[in-house]
Write an enzyme that holds these catalytic residues in place. Structure first.
Site, PDB file in Angstrom:
ATOM      1  N   ASP A 148       0.849  -1.194   0.000  1.00  0.00           N
ATOM      2  CA  ASP A 148       0.000   0.000   0.000  1.00  0.00           C
ATOM      3  C   ASP A 148       0.880   1.238   0.000  1.00  0.00           C
ATOM      4  OD1 ASP A 148      -2.445  -1.421   0.131  1.00  0.00           O
ATOM      5  OD2 ASP A 148      -2.264  -1.628   2.293  1.00  0.00           O
ATOM      6  N   ASP A 182      -7.144  -1.218  -4.598  1.00  0.00           N
ATOM      7  CA  ASP A 182      -8.224  -0.801  -3.697  1.00  0.00           C
ATOM      8  C   ASP A 182      -9.046   0.315  -4.325  1.00  0.00           C
ATOM      9  OD1 ASP A 182      -7.250  -2.578  -1.757  1.00  0.00           O
ATOM     10  OD2 ASP A 182      -5.966  -1.060  -0.849  1.00  0.00           O
TER      11      ASP A 182
END
Length: 201
Positions: A148, A182
């Site tokens: 991430d 995401d």
């Protein structure tokens, strides 16, 4: 035959190429932690690794991680079958693209958990992960972490003291760190929710 599925195939491939390019670059060039601030304090690139679900959520232990990975794989298979069905049913093209975005996002995060642990040494605050390190990878198949990097803490402050449970505590909005996969999932779901009347006539 493939011409009928051109739209979802292109959508999935584009998301995967962009998502994996960003992740591989970040993983192989930076230690974990803040990399840069794009716009002020509220728009940052911060490299972190997520051992669990989307937006930093976790499911306990190795068995939880394995269960989550297997669930993701089953969800991707079900998603691919669903895309085939809605194409054959002549559903709205926007709906097909949205479902393809969700599928691509799930697949992008599966690739991280399936292979990054085998291919890279562990990332930390001091060293950049090594690709195909002589010491081997940091985790087994389906046990790797999801990369991430996007972080948008738009504002922060403290809850008022009179507020039950959280009174006086520090808060940050939006505190989750996420990736392009995401974003694809969220974007696909968001469009379906906002335009559901048009998509499901």
């Amino acid at each position: 035959m493939l011409k009928k599925y051109k739209l979802p195939i292109i959508t999935v491939l584009l998301v995967l190429i962009i998502d994996q390019s960003i992740k591989l670059f970040i993983k192989s060039h930076y230690p974990t932690g803040e990399i840069c601030r794009m716009i002020g304090n509220w728009s940052r690139i911060t490299f972190t690794e997520n051992p669990g679900m989307a937006f930093g959520l976790e499911l306990g232990g190795d068995y939880g991680k394995l269960a989550l990975s297997l669930f993701r794989i089953l969800a991707v298979i079900a998603g691919a079958m669903y895309i085939k069905k809605i194409i054959n049913d002549g559903e709205h093209k926007t709906f097909i693209v949205c479902v393809s975005l969700i599928l691509a996002g799930a697949l992008g995060n599966i690739l991280d958990s399936a292979f990054y642990g085998l291919l890279f040494s562990e990332s930390n605050d001091y060293e950049v992960a090594q690709f195909l390190s002589s010491d081997g990878g940091y985790a087994g198949f389906l046990q790797g972490h999801v990369v991430d990097m996007f972080y948008f803490p738009l504002f922060e402050g403290r809850f008022p003291n009179w507020l039950p449970l959280w009174g006086g505590e520090h808060f940050e909005f939006f505190s989750a760190i996420f990736n392009f996969a995401d974003m694809a999932i969220s974007f696909g779901v968001g469009i379906i929710l906002v335009f559901q009347k048009k998509l499901f006539k």
